[in-house]
Design an enzyme around this catalytic site. Sequence first.
Site, PDB file in Angstrom:
ATOM      1  N   ASP A  70       0.831  -1.194   0.000  1.00  0.00           N
ATOM      2  CA  ASP A  70       0.000   0.000   0.000  1.00  0.00           C
ATOM      3  C   ASP A  70       0.871   1.250   0.000  1.00  0.00           C
ATOM      4  OD1 ASP A  70      -2.516   1.291   0.200  1.00  0.00           O
ATOM      5  OD2 ASP A  70      -1.998   1.776   2.268  1.00  0.00           O
ATOM      6  N   THR A 104      -0.654   4.706  -4.474  1.00  0.00           N
ATOM      7  CA  THR A 104       0.604   4.578  -5.209  1.00  0.00           C
ATOM      8  C   THR A 104       0.497   5.365  -6.507  1.00  0.00           C
ATOM      9  OG1 THR A 104       0.541   2.304  -4.425  1.00  0.00           O
ATOM     10  CG2 THR A 104       2.355   2.890  -5.839  1.00  0.00           C
TER      11      THR A 104
HETATM   12  P1  ADP Z   1      -2.729   1.988  -5.678  1.00  0.00           P
HETATM   13  O1  ADP Z   1      -2.084   1.978  -4.331  1.00  0.00           O
HETATM   14  O2  ADP Z   1      -2.486   3.270  -6.399  1.00  0.00           O
HETATM   15  O3  ADP Z   1      -4.150   1.571  -5.649  1.00  0.00           O
HETATM   16  P2  ADP Z   1      -2.215  -0.515  -6.885  1.00  0.00           P
HETATM   17  O4  ADP Z   1      -0.965  -1.285  -6.632  1.00  0.00           O
HETATM   18  O5  ADP Z   1      -3.473  -0.969  -6.222  1.00  0.00           O
HETATM   19  O6  ADP Z   1      -1.915   0.964  -6.539  1.00  0.00           O
HETATM   20  O7  ADP Z   1      -2.425  -0.495  -8.454  1.00  0.00           O
HETATM   21  C1  ADP Z   1      -3.506   0.163  -9.039  1.00  0.00           C
HETATM   22  C2  ADP Z   1      -3.412   0.103 -10.538  1.00  0.00           C
HETATM   23  O8  ADP Z   1      -3.405  -1.253 -10.978  1.00  0.00           O
HETATM   24  C3  ADP Z   1      -4.607   0.765 -11.148  1.00  0.00           C
HETATM   25  O9  ADP Z   1      -4.172   1.602 -12.192  1.00  0.00           O
HETATM   26  C4  ADP Z   1      -5.433  -0.407 -11.682  1.00  0.00           C
HETATM   27  O10 ADP Z   1      -6.145  -0.041 -12.829  1.00  0.00           O
HETATM   28  C5  ADP Z   1      -4.378  -1.425 -11.989  1.00  0.00           C
HETATM   29  N1  ADP Z   1      -4.881  -2.800 -11.920  1.00  0.00           N
HETATM   30  C6  ADP Z   1      -5.401  -3.432 -10.860  1.00  0.00           C
HETATM   31  N2  ADP Z   1      -5.757  -4.695 -11.167  1.00  0.00           N
HETATM   32  C7  ADP Z   1      -5.443  -4.879 -12.459  1.00  0.00           C
HETATM   33  C8  ADP Z   1      -5.552  -5.978 -13.380  1.00  0.00           C
HETATM   34  N3  ADP Z   1      -6.062  -7.139 -13.029  1.00  0.00           N
HETATM   35  N4  ADP Z   1      -5.120  -5.785 -14.639  1.00  0.00           N
HETATM   36  C9  ADP Z   1      -4.594  -4.620 -15.003  1.00  0.00           C
HETATM   37  N5  ADP Z   1      -4.455  -3.557 -14.212  1.00  0.00           N
HETATM   38  C10 ADP Z   1      -4.874  -3.665 -12.956  1.00  0.00           C
END
Ligand code: ADP
Length: 538
Positions: A70, A104
Amino acid sequence: MAAAVTVPATIPAKSSKTESYVDSKRRDDVRHANILAARAVADAVRTSLGPRGMDKMISSATGEVIITNDGATILNKMEVLQPAAKMLVDLSRSQDAAAGDGTTTVVVLAGSLLRSSLSLLSSGIHPTVISDSLYKLSVHAVDVLQSMAIPLELSDRESLVKSAATSLNSKVVSQYSSLLAPLAVDAVLSVVDPDHPDLVDLRDIRIVKKLGGTVDDTELIRGLVFNKKVSHGAGGPTRVENAKIAVIQFQISPPKTDIEQSIVVSDYTQMDRILREERNYILGMVKKIKAAGCNVLLIQKSILRDAVTDLSLHYLAKAKILVVKDVERDEIEFIIKTLNCLPIANIEHFREEKLGHADVVEEVSIGDGSKITKITGIKDMGRTATVLVRGSNQLMIDEAERSLHDALCVVRCLVNKKFLIAGGGAPEIEMSRQLAAWAKELKGMESYCVKEFAEALQVIPYTLAENAGLNPISIVTELRNRHAQGETNAGINVRKGQITNILEENVVQPLLVSTSAVTLAIECVRMILKIDDIVTVR
Ligand code: ADP
Ligand code: MG
């Protein structure tokens, strides 16, 4: 200010700088140093973005170890000293407060925008011009996002679950997303007040962590859970049906004098009298409690003296009253809301109408011999929910809690603002494409800045691809092509390693997460750009 700089629209080499400042070296240096420091922070979390992102192990000076993905948590734990770098930590925190997810993303976006600002600055554009273009860009970018949004109904449980699952996808506990995502949705929906759906307070969802089992055993409980045993040392009941529950904030123990003093007892008859008085005093209290029909006592932890003594526990046990002691003060509010009862601050105010009612209060053992106390079947239960998080070790439980928090926030976002947007880099590419097209309509310096920043937004799909082990350049190029052909929902399918319609992959996220990430990141970059000196005050 903008008039002070008269650089032609096509930016020539550095030599033709026509700055009106005589000595701007220090200002440039400060700005440069700030941007570099802030970018270093952004680079640190960049590898954590997306479902294939890496996790960080954070080890504190006290020997505490955390494993997390996170962004907000990573940055919070980092000891950042440089003031501009600290602004990125705050940025992630504000995103956490505003949307809960995308912590992030917001930092990575800010890092990339800062990189572009640096190159714009070095081609001689005044920071105010850059900052103004950024502002215009943010308004336009939000419009683009809104045009991509898909409206959602609260009754559409499946879409809610999908978005919660997307936010869980990128976490350490992603393999449990099929359990945690519906759980998060149910938890939030059970605390939504139909009259005020926009006022969801996540404090109404209590997460109780209990070591043991696996994350699979995590459950949503309609009722109350205490992470402790019933106090039945004196042989009191451990299960009460048809419970009448009192939440008390006074102590059932002999009174003490207000000031420190000593009492000298010189003979045995006096000793006997003191003991007898104490006994009568406690017995009197227990009788009053029993008379009100109460059979379960939740006793707030006391800092003045013992809330219960062996003697009072003994009498309470005799009266068949179940006792849970040492309830933390900050839990009281949640408890009374759930039980729909009133806290009792003095024995004199102990009346039946202040009690809460429940079908069963019982001590249950879970797995490895540890026990919790559960209250279920509460009558007129308030709008609250309790999630019992389980896990085989503390690191896992803590991360499960943080991930669950993100998922809860995502559902809350959707309850507040009922729009979804595709994930997987689709919104960022679409923004970048439309903003680049818009830049062509603009004139002069602004056009140049917008074009540069539009490109900077591609950092999200680029990083998603990079973290998934794909070739970022070819993926981003193909993504741009697909979007140019009108496939607005084409995104990176990290599992298949190619570009597909990301909506079909069920990767959706709340619109609020994307809009707030863009606006907050731009706001932060503008703030950093406008700083031209650091003054330390002692
Ligand atoms: P944050 O802390 O910003 O939420 P994450 O590590 O959760 O960061 O990543 C979020 C990003 O990952 C978003 O841009 C989301 O669209 C993308 N994302 C999440 N799951 C998938 C998936 N299965 N396929 C492609 N992109 C994904
Ligand atoms: Mg996330």
